[in-house]
Design an enzyme around this catalytic site. Structure first.
Site, short mmCIF file in Angstrom:
data_model
loop_
_atom_site.label_atom_id
_atom_site.label_comp_id
_atom_site.label_asym_id
_atom_site.label_seq_id
_atom_site.Cartn_x
_atom_site.Cartn_y
_atom_site.Cartn_z
N ASP A 115 114.97 169.26 36.48
CA ASP A 115 114.37 170.34 35.30
C ASP A 115 115.33 171.39 35.26
O ASP A 115 115.33 172.17 34.24
CB ASP A 115 113.05 170.43 35.79
CG ASP A 115 112.85 171.28 36.93
OD1 ASP A 115 113.78 171.15 37.85
OD2 ASP A 115 111.89 172.01 37.15
N GLU A 202 115.86 175.27 52.01
CA GLU A 202 117.17 175.35 52.05
C GLU A 202 117.62 176.07 53.19
O GLU A 202 118.79 175.55 53.83
CB GLU A 202 117.48 176.21 50.72
CG GLU A 202 117.29 175.69 49.71
CD GLU A 202 115.61 176.10 48.96
OE1 GLU A 202 114.90 176.60 49.99
OE2 GLU A 202 115.30 175.93 47.77
N1 UDP Z 1 109.29 166.26 42.10
C1 UDP Z 1 108.79 165.21 42.53
N2 UDP Z 1 107.47 164.79 42.57
C2 UDP Z 1 106.39 165.77 42.46
C3 UDP Z 1 106.90 167.19 41.86
C4 UDP Z 1 108.33 167.47 41.60
O1 UDP Z 1 109.56 164.20 42.85
O2 UDP Z 1 105.41 165.83 42.79
C5 UDP Z 1 110.72 166.71 41.92
C6 UDP Z 1 110.88 167.42 40.53
O3 UDP Z 1 111.28 166.07 39.51
C7 UDP Z 1 112.06 167.99 40.90
C8 UDP Z 1 112.16 168.18 42.33
O4 UDP Z 1 111.29 167.55 42.92
O5 UDP Z 1 113.56 167.27 40.74
C9 UDP Z 1 111.67 169.65 42.45
O6 UDP Z 1 110.47 169.95 41.80
P1 UDP Z 1 110.04 171.11 40.70
O7 UDP Z 1 111.26 171.09 39.80
O8 UDP Z 1 108.69 170.80 40.12
O9 UDP Z 1 109.92 172.22 41.73
P2 UDP Z 1 110.34 173.65 41.41
O10 UDP Z 1 111.13 174.15 40.31
O11 UDP Z 1 108.84 174.39 41.17
O12 UDP Z 1 110.71 174.29 42.69
MN MN Z 2 112.24 172.89 39.22
#
Ligand code: UDP
Ligand code: MN
Length: 246
Positions: A115, A202
């Site tokens: 995203d 990280e």
């Molecule tokens: N993701 C996943 N399963 C989930 C939630 C997120 O595989 O239940 C993936 C999502 O597609 C992305 C990554 O894990 O590539 C990080 O998730 P997200 O972007 O929602 O996290 P944030 O940006 O809030 O840290």
């Molecule tokens: Mn994200």
């Protein structure tokens, strides 16, 4: 001599999934020597993701790793809300370690969430990584940008501008670093885990590989922003038309 960049992308079904994957796959099309590793958070591989990868004609590996239901909790209590992408990233790492040979295969590994927004300039920086490279990430941690602080005289990272616990060993978002493939292949114990404290994925992961002093500050000594931690609004869907992939 552009190294292979292994991009590890966790992804899961929601209405914007195809739109997100379309954006990042078409960014990757503009970059040479990409190997895209897509790990679906699902029981089985979906046709949507399979077709999208196939139609992209990228060199790609399609894997699946379902997040354990207990870890998926969306509880408001931060102690209960778990890390995202843990099993998926670990499955991507396992694939690299099972299929590539240290010394023989050369490359760089980057964790590329589905995203975020990625400039093609970012990949020119990733290609320069010798051991562990770092750079600023826009729109994250409650700041317009989080970035390593670089000493102009030594060219070394001395600290971090971060909206959240800047004294972490590595106050860097997942999108803000890349690691040499050889290090990934030889440090086999380095994985993500739910045991890692909130916001420490990280830092704890990077601690397997490097120290702050050894970091390679890229993107013009961390003065340029080539990746943004964007988050796509969930669309309000009040009706669904059947028999069409969206
Ligand atoms: N993701 C996943 N399963 C989930 C939630 C997120 O595989 O239940 C993936 C999502 O597609 C992305 C990554 O894990 O590539 C990080 O998730 P997200 O972007 O929602 O996290 P944030 O940006 O809030 O840290
Ligand atoms: Mn994200």
């Amino acid at each position: 001599n552009y190294p292979i960049i292994y991009c590890i992308t966790p992804t899961y079904w929601r209405y914007v999934q195809k739109a997100e994957l379309t954006q990042i796959s078409q960014t990757l099309k503009l970059v040479p020597n990409i190997h895209w590793i897509v790990i679906e958070d699902a029981k089985e591989k979906s046709d949507l993701v399979r077709n999208l990868i196939e139609e992209s004609h990228l060199i790609a590996t399609h894997l699946v790793a379902q997040t354990a239901p207990v870890e998926k909790s969306k509880d408001k209590n931060p102690k209960v809300k778990r890390h995202r992408g843990v099993e998926q990233r670990n499955t991507g790492l396992k694939w690299l370690r099972d299929n590539l040979v240290p010394g023989k295969h050369k490359g760089v590994v980057y964790f590329m969430d589905d995203d975020n927004t990625y400039s093609i300039k970012l990949f020119e920086e990733i290609a320069k990584v010798k051991r562990v490279g770092v750079w600023p990430v826009g729109l994250v941690g409650g700041l317009n940008v989080e970035m390593p602080i670089v000493d102009e005289n030594t060219g070394k990272v001395t600290g971090y501008k971060s909206g959240w616990l800047p004294n972490r060993p590595f106050a860097i978002d997942m999108a803000g670093f890349a690691i040499n493939l050889d290090l990934i292949l030889t440090k086999k114990d380095a994985n993500f885990s739910y045991q890692m404290a909130k916001g420490m994925q990280e830092s704890e992961f990077l601690s397997y590989f490097t120290t702050k002093e050894e970091l390679e500050p890229l993107a013009d000594l961390c003065t340029k922003v080539y990746v943004w931690h964007t988050r796509t609004e969930t669309p309000k869907i009040s009706g669904t038309i059947p028999n069409i992939e969206v």
